[in-house]
Design a protein around this motif. Sequence first.
Motif, short mmCIF file in Angstrom:
data_model
loop_
_atom_site.label_atom_id
_atom_site.label_comp_id
_atom_site.label_asym_id
_atom_site.label_seq_id
_atom_site.Cartn_x
_atom_site.Cartn_y
_atom_site.Cartn_z
N ARG A 1 0.85 -1.18 0.00
CA ARG A 1 0.00 0.00 0.00
C ARG A 1 0.88 1.23 0.00
O ARG A 1 2.05 1.18 0.38
CB ARG A 1 -0.94 0.02 1.20
CG ARG A 1 -0.24 0.20 2.53
CD ARG A 1 -1.21 0.09 3.68
NE ARG A 1 -0.50 0.24 4.93
CZ ARG A 1 -0.84 1.07 5.89
NH1 ARG A 1 -1.90 1.84 5.74
NH2 ARG A 1 -0.15 1.15 6.99
N ASP A 2 0.31 2.32 -0.42
CA ASP A 2 0.99 3.60 -0.38
C ASP A 2 0.64 4.21 0.97
O ASP A 2 -0.51 4.59 1.21
CB ASP A 2 0.51 4.49 -1.53
CG ASP A 2 1.28 5.79 -1.63
OD1 ASP A 2 1.82 6.26 -0.60
OD2 ASP A 2 1.33 6.35 -2.75
N VAL B 1 -4.38 9.85 -1.96
CA VAL B 1 -3.99 8.45 -2.17
C VAL B 1 -4.84 7.57 -1.27
O VAL B 1 -4.93 7.84 -0.07
CB VAL B 1 -2.49 8.26 -1.84
CG1 VAL B 1 -2.08 6.81 -1.96
CG2 VAL B 1 -1.62 9.15 -2.71
N ARG C 1 -6.10 1.94 1.21
CA ARG C 1 -6.31 0.50 1.06
C ARG C 1 -5.06 -0.20 0.54
O ARG C 1 -4.14 0.43 0.04
CB ARG C 1 -7.46 0.26 0.08
CG ARG C 1 -7.12 0.76 -1.32
CD ARG C 1 -8.13 0.31 -2.34
NE ARG C 1 -8.04 1.06 -3.57
CZ ARG C 1 -7.07 0.92 -4.48
NH1 ARG C 1 -6.10 0.07 -4.29
NH2 ARG C 1 -7.08 1.66 -5.58
N GLN D 1 -3.07 -1.98 -2.20
CA GLN D 1 -3.10 -1.78 -3.64
C GLN D 1 -2.77 -3.06 -4.41
O GLN D 1 -3.20 -3.24 -5.53
CB GLN D 1 -2.13 -0.67 -4.04
CG GLN D 1 -2.57 0.66 -3.46
CD GLN D 1 -1.57 1.76 -3.73
OE1 GLN D 1 -0.39 1.53 -3.96
NE2 GLN D 1 -2.05 3.00 -3.69
N ARG D 2 -2.04 -3.97 -3.73
CA ARG D 2 -1.59 -5.17 -4.42
C ARG D 2 -1.23 -6.24 -3.41
O ARG D 2 -0.65 -5.93 -2.37
CB ARG D 2 -0.37 -4.81 -5.27
CG ARG D 2 0.10 -5.86 -6.19
CD ARG D 2 1.12 -5.23 -7.16
NE ARG D 2 2.00 -6.26 -7.64
CZ ARG D 2 3.31 -6.25 -7.55
NH1 ARG D 2 3.92 -5.23 -7.00
NH2 ARG D 2 4.02 -7.24 -8.01
N CYS E 1 -7.93 -3.53 -5.09
CA CYS E 1 -6.63 -4.17 -4.87
C CYS E 1 -6.39 -5.21 -5.97
O CYS E 1 -7.29 -5.97 -6.31
CB CYS E 1 -6.62 -4.82 -3.49
SG CYS E 1 -5.09 -5.68 -3.07
N ARG E 2 -5.17 -5.24 -6.50
CA ARG E 2 -4.80 -6.27 -7.49
C ARG E 2 -4.31 -7.51 -6.76
O ARG E 2 -3.54 -7.41 -5.80
CB ARG E 2 -3.69 -5.76 -8.41
CG ARG E 2 -4.18 -4.84 -9.48
CD ARG E 2 -3.17 -4.60 -10.61
NE ARG E 2 -1.83 -5.06 -10.39
CZ ARG E 2 -0.78 -4.28 -10.18
NH1 ARG E 2 -0.91 -2.98 -10.12
NH2 ARG E 2 0.42 -4.79 -10.01
#
Length: 126
Positions: free
Chosen positions: A45-46, A61, A64, A66-67, A113-114
């Motif tokens: 996450r960022d 931003v 959550r 992100q990946r 999210c990926r």
Amino acid sequence: PQPVETLLAAWMGCTQATAVFVGRQMKPTRVLIDRLEFHNIQGFRDERGALELPIDITPQVPSRLQRITGTIHVFLRSTKASAQMLTEDQLEMLKEQTEARCPVANMILSSGCRMDVDWVLGSSLN
């Protein structure tokens, strides 16, 4: 544990239970799963989304995940008659249907999210 670690643990548990269900329902041949092993699972996450100041302004931003990355090793139950094998198509169907039917995975994916998690047959480790 950190809250994100708890979320990932919930996702792994839900994925395990859902994959067993999906495998039992697959046709024409049921896929009997002994276990899933999760390797190098990481959430990214960022952190600006959670830590950006000043606190009275909503960050641009999202906070959550992100990946999610890693590998799931699928170990099949062997029977006395023969060791079960899984085709690439069956493994892909198991992955797709598990992600679609797992409530925790569904929630994570719906957030944007990926899910960059590879599924491999566990016996390929040997």
